[in-house]
Design a protein around this motif. Sequence first.
Motif, PDB file in Angstrom:
ATOM      1  N   GLY B  41       0.811  -1.208   0.000  1.00 46.20           N
ATOM      2  CA  GLY B  41       0.000   0.000   0.000  1.00 46.20           C
ATOM      3  C   GLY B  41       0.853   1.270   0.000  1.00 46.20           C
ATOM      4  O   GLY B  41       0.343   2.376  -0.185  1.00 46.20           O
ATOM      5  N   ILE B  42       2.171   1.100   0.205  1.00 43.07           N
ATOM      6  CA  ILE B  42       3.133   2.219   0.140  1.00 43.07           C
ATOM      7  C   ILE B  42       3.012   2.951  -1.198  1.00 43.07           C
ATOM      8  O   ILE B  42       3.390   4.112  -1.321  1.00 43.07           O
ATOM      9  CB  ILE B  42       4.582   1.701   0.340  1.00 43.07           C
ATOM     10  CG1 ILE B  42       5.603   2.838   0.501  1.00 43.07           C
ATOM     11  CG2 ILE B  42       5.038   0.814  -0.803  1.00 43.07           C
ATOM     12  CD1 ILE B  42       5.511   3.571   1.777  1.00 43.07           C
ATOM     13  N   ILE B  43       2.441   2.278  -2.175  1.00 50.99           N
ATOM     14  CA  ILE B  43       2.234   2.900  -3.480  1.00 50.99           C
ATOM     15  C   ILE B  43       1.359   4.148  -3.337  1.00 50.99           C
ATOM     16  O   ILE B  43       1.374   5.031  -4.197  1.00 50.99           O
ATOM     17  CB  ILE B  43       1.607   1.861  -4.455  1.00 50.99           C
ATOM     18  CG1 ILE B  43       1.663   2.315  -5.898  1.00 50.99           C
ATOM     19  CG2 ILE B  43       0.198   1.503  -4.077  1.00 50.99           C
ATOM     20  CD1 ILE B  43       3.046   2.326  -6.439  1.00 50.99           C
ATOM     21  N   LEU B  44       0.642   4.240  -2.200  1.00 53.77           N
ATOM     22  CA  LEU B  44      -0.157   5.440  -1.931  1.00 53.77           C
ATOM     23  C   LEU B  44       0.732   6.696  -1.936  1.00 53.77           C
ATOM     24  O   LEU B  44       0.294   7.768  -2.343  1.00 53.77           O
ATOM     25  CB  LEU B  44      -0.884   5.296  -0.585  1.00 53.77           C
ATOM     26  CG  LEU B  44      -1.825   6.436  -0.167  1.00 53.77           C
ATOM     27  CD1 LEU B  44      -2.897   6.696  -1.218  1.00 53.77           C
ATOM     28  CD2 LEU B  44      -2.489   6.121   1.173  1.00 53.77           C
ATOM     29  N   ALA B  66      -5.888   5.628  -8.467  1.00 51.96           N
ATOM     30  CA  ALA B  66      -4.732   5.040  -7.792  1.00 51.96           C
ATOM     31  C   ALA B  66      -4.800   5.315  -6.288  1.00 51.96           C
ATOM     32  O   ALA B  66      -4.521   4.425  -5.473  1.00 51.96           O
ATOM     33  CB  ALA B  66      -3.435   5.607  -8.375  1.00 51.96           C
ATOM     34  N   VAL B  67      -5.201   6.543  -5.908  1.00 46.20           N
ATOM     35  CA  VAL B  67      -5.326   6.866  -4.479  1.00 46.20           C
ATOM     36  C   VAL B  67      -6.376   5.967  -3.825  1.00 46.20           C
ATOM     37  O   VAL B  67      -6.167   5.411  -2.741  1.00 46.20           O
ATOM     38  CB  VAL B  67      -5.707   8.353  -4.282  1.00 46.20           C
ATOM     39  CG1 VAL B  67      -6.043   8.644  -2.818  1.00 46.20           C
ATOM     40  CG2 VAL B  67      -4.568   9.261  -4.739  1.00 46.20           C
ATOM     41  N   LEU B  68      -7.504   5.779  -4.519  1.00 44.25           N
ATOM     42  CA  LEU B  68      -8.581   4.943  -3.964  1.00 44.25           C
ATOM     43  C   LEU B  68      -8.094   3.509  -3.755  1.00 44.25           C
ATOM     44  O   LEU B  68      -8.203   2.949  -2.664  1.00 44.25           O
ATOM     45  CB  LEU B  68      -9.785   4.965  -4.907  1.00 44.25           C
ATOM     46  CG  LEU B  68     -10.979   4.127  -4.443  1.00 44.25           C
ATOM     47  CD1 LEU B  68     -11.636   4.762  -3.228  1.00 44.25           C
ATOM     48  CD2 LEU B  68     -12.001   3.934  -5.546  1.00 44.25           C
ATOM     49  N   PHE B  69      -7.549   2.923  -4.822  1.00 42.83           N
ATOM     50  CA  PHE B  69      -7.070   1.528  -4.742  1.00 42.83           C
ATOM     51  C   PHE B  69      -6.044   1.381  -3.622  1.00 42.83           C
ATOM     52  O   PHE B  69      -6.112   0.479  -2.790  1.00 42.83           O
ATOM     53  CB  PHE B  69      -6.415   1.112  -6.067  1.00 42.83           C
ATOM     54  CG  PHE B  69      -7.388   0.812  -7.170  1.00 42.83           C
ATOM     55  CD1 PHE B  69      -8.737   1.084  -7.036  1.00 42.83           C
ATOM     56  CD2 PHE B  69      -6.948   0.243  -8.366  1.00 42.83           C
ATOM     57  CE1 PHE B  69      -9.631   0.809  -8.052  1.00 42.83           C
ATOM     58  CE2 PHE B  69      -7.829  -0.045  -9.390  1.00 42.83           C
ATOM     59  CZ  PHE B  69      -9.175   0.246  -9.241  1.00 42.83           C
ATOM     60  N   ALA B  70      -5.055   2.287  -3.614  1.00 44.63           N
ATOM     61  CA  ALA B  70      -3.959   2.151  -2.661  1.00 44.63           C
ATOM     62  C   ALA B  70      -4.443   2.337  -1.235  1.00 44.63           C
ATOM     63  O   ALA B  70      -3.993   1.634  -0.325  1.00 44.63           O
ATOM     64  CB  ALA B  70      -2.854   3.153  -2.990  1.00 44.63           C
ATOM     65  N   SER B  71      -5.408   3.243  -1.021  1.00 48.79           N
ATOM     66  CA  SER B  71      -5.834   3.456   0.366  1.00 48.79           C
ATOM     67  C   SER B  71      -6.681   2.298   0.872  1.00 48.79           C
ATOM     68  O   SER B  71      -6.571   1.909   2.044  1.00 48.79           O
ATOM     69  CB  SER B  71      -6.561   4.798   0.526  1.00 48.79           C
ATOM     70  OG  SER B  71      -7.618   4.899  -0.387  1.00 48.79           O
ATOM     71  N   ILE B  72      -7.499   1.684   0.001  1.00 44.65           N
ATOM     72  CA  ILE B  72      -8.226   0.470   0.424  1.00 44.65           C
ATOM     73  C   ILE B  72      -7.213  -0.610   0.802  1.00 44.65           C
ATOM     74  O   ILE B  72      -7.276  -1.236   1.863  1.00 44.65           O
ATOM     75  CB  ILE B  72      -9.133  -0.067  -0.709  1.00 44.65           C
ATOM     76  CG1 ILE B  72     -10.220   0.947  -1.067  1.00 44.65           C
ATOM     77  CG2 ILE B  72      -9.777  -1.390  -0.293  1.00 44.65           C
ATOM     78  CD1 ILE B  72     -11.084   0.511  -2.243  1.00 44.65           C
ATOM     79  N   ASN B  73      -6.257  -0.832  -0.102  1.00 44.50           N
ATOM     80  CA  ASN B  73      -5.221  -1.835   0.098  1.00 44.50           C
ATOM     81  C   ASN B  73      -4.472  -1.619   1.422  1.00 44.50           C
ATOM     82  O   ASN B  73      -4.333  -2.533   2.239  1.00 44.50           O
ATOM     83  CB  ASN B  73      -4.280  -1.768  -1.110  1.00 44.50           C
ATOM     84  CG  ASN B  73      -3.078  -2.691  -0.995  1.00 44.50           C
ATOM     85  OD1 ASN B  73      -2.110  -2.531  -1.702  1.00 44.50           O
ATOM     86  ND2 ASN B  73      -3.131  -3.665  -0.125  1.00 44.50           N
ATOM     87  N   LEU B  74      -4.045  -0.395   1.638  1.00 40.15           N
ATOM     88  CA  LEU B  74      -3.203  -0.089   2.796  1.00 40.15           C
ATOM     89  C   LEU B  74      -3.982  -0.222   4.103  1.00 40.15           C
ATOM     90  O   LEU B  74      -3.606  -0.989   4.995  1.00 40.15           O
ATOM     91  CB  LEU B  74      -2.661   1.335   2.624  1.00 40.15           C
ATOM     92  CG  LEU B  74      -1.571   1.841   3.566  1.00 40.15           C
ATOM     93  CD1 LEU B  74      -0.877   3.010   2.901  1.00 40.15           C
ATOM     94  CD2 LEU B  74      -2.097   2.253   4.902  1.00 40.15           C
ATOM     95  N   VAL B  75      -5.077   0.497   4.212  1.00 42.03           N
ATOM     96  CA  VAL B  75      -5.821   0.508   5.477  1.00 42.03           C
ATOM     97  C   VAL B  75      -6.426  -0.876   5.749  1.00 42.03           C
ATOM     98  O   VAL B  75      -6.286  -1.431   6.850  1.00 42.03           O
ATOM     99  CB  VAL B  75      -6.921   1.591   5.440  1.00 42.03           C
ATOM    100  CG1 VAL B  75      -7.744   1.543   6.704  1.00 42.03           C
ATOM    101  CG2 VAL B  75      -6.296   2.963   5.264  1.00 42.03           C
ATOM    102  N   GLY B  76      -7.061  -1.455   4.724  1.00 42.99           N
ATOM    103  CA  GLY B  76      -7.653  -2.780   4.905  1.00 42.99           C
ATOM    104  C   GLY B  76      -6.619  -3.807   5.301  1.00 42.99           C
ATOM    105  O   GLY B  76      -6.855  -4.633   6.184  1.00 42.99           O
TER     106      GLY B  76
END
Lengths: 453, 98
Positions: B41-44, B66-76
Amino acid sequence: MNPIAQVLYMASATLFVLGVRFLGSPASARSGNRLLAIGMLLALGTTLAFAPHYDHVVWVALVALLGSAIGVVSARRVRMTAMPQMVAFFNGLGGGAAALVAAGGWPGSSGAASWLALLTMVLGSVSFGGSIIAFLKLQEWIRVDLRMALGLRLLGLTVLAAVVAGAVYLATSGHGGIGAALGVMAAAAAGGALLTLPIGGADMPVVISLLNALTGLSAAATGFVLQNQLLIIAGTLVGASGTILTQQMSRAMHRSLMNVIWSGKAAQGEAGTAEGTVQPITHDDTAMLLRYAKKVVVVPGYGLAVARAQLEVKQVIDLLNGFGVEVLFGIHPVAGRMPGHMNVLLAEADVAYDQLWEMDRINPRFRDTDVVLVVGANDVTNPAARTQTGSPLFGMPILNVDEARHVVVLKRSMGRGFAGVDNPLYVDPKTRMLFGDAKHSLGALVRELESAQ
Amino acid sequence: MSLIAEIYIFVLAVLAGFQVIAKVPSILHTPLMSATNAIHGIILVGALVLAFSVHGTAALVIALAAVLFASINLVGGFVVTDRILAMFRSEREAGRSS
């Protein structure tokens, strides 16, 4: 880049490595995850503090909040049995995000930067397409007729070959805008999806690990594009983890990675049929056998999770502990739909982690074990993997349950495992078969043991 | 920074990664995978920088996706890993609570 930002990014990278190190033991793992999260917050804070521009702040904040909310809600709601598809889904989003970031910065770039951006778009999109299909398959929202497998694989390969050719053309010709980028990404995602479609459920631990590695590498590749060392280090850590898990899962199934991706099932050898008689056993006899044993090992397989019988297993071992019986779990690396899955399912049922023993640790103990209870596992207990050179399973590392004094196998009926091999364990003179649904059989054992108190 | 220096960092990160991850026992492989999942999720970081600086609607939509995908990935990823690890208890801890 600002030197202060560099130092903060370095601190964040250090926290990532330390956090993963802490994940190495169950006692410290939770703090490990927190260290990782702190490292992530530090990285994000640094990025926000030192960003060269702040256009579209409101949009970005709204979208990031929305994403975080979706992440929290899905992570809180998901059932532990559905963990493989959740991980596949998050993994796909990570790959997709890496591809999009590379695509956004690509138009107008040239030379090495252009090549790296295209590489990231391809890797990230293949991971996105593959992971979304893995998610849909694990969720059982799609099924694939295996007769289509070869066609899907050939089509997937063709699409990927076209993607590579297209990317090379774009990188060398030096022109192309957002439209071309989207085209490359869509085609690469389709290629990843097509190649993942024919892969079967039992092979998912390998595939998920591989996709995890791919997403990690695409994040690292984005680091090269953006010249951000933190992304390189973090992405590489994930890539290393995915690679190690892929190797370990393939080894545990005694399959090469190529075999998993290309053939979809274990090599068809001569299906060994074992001679002998299957000896059934009743619930009360099983209960007595367990009650008067000193050492019992439970060998759970995915069938246990399918029957949702984890709580019943926990009740049985609690009752046995009450009678002074020592109970351990012997867990095969591929007992589940992702690496380590069975351990999580048993931990959820409140089984202590000291009782969960991995294959290499439990195998020497079967010799002094009085009773082994096999629940929903087949191939991973099949002695043919050790003895029958012609068997498709030959060479696969197994749990040597046949070395114990007694074996009780819980099984719905006499079927065959996925490799199509009759399990000689079932006709071993010391094996007894307890037929019926696992949840029902274990429930009956609980009642028998309770009345014996 | 030159490409060769970045390749240095990459190679060293591969070596460090293999070292620490090979030590994780198979009992913890699911949380290892979901935690490393969160790490990518660091891709955020990249998505944020991109979204802050893009011009044009199409590029903004890509950056926001990209922000949406990465933030779901990271936080989830972090929340689910914490949930899994909260369930891992030793015999001693399990005995104390029951």
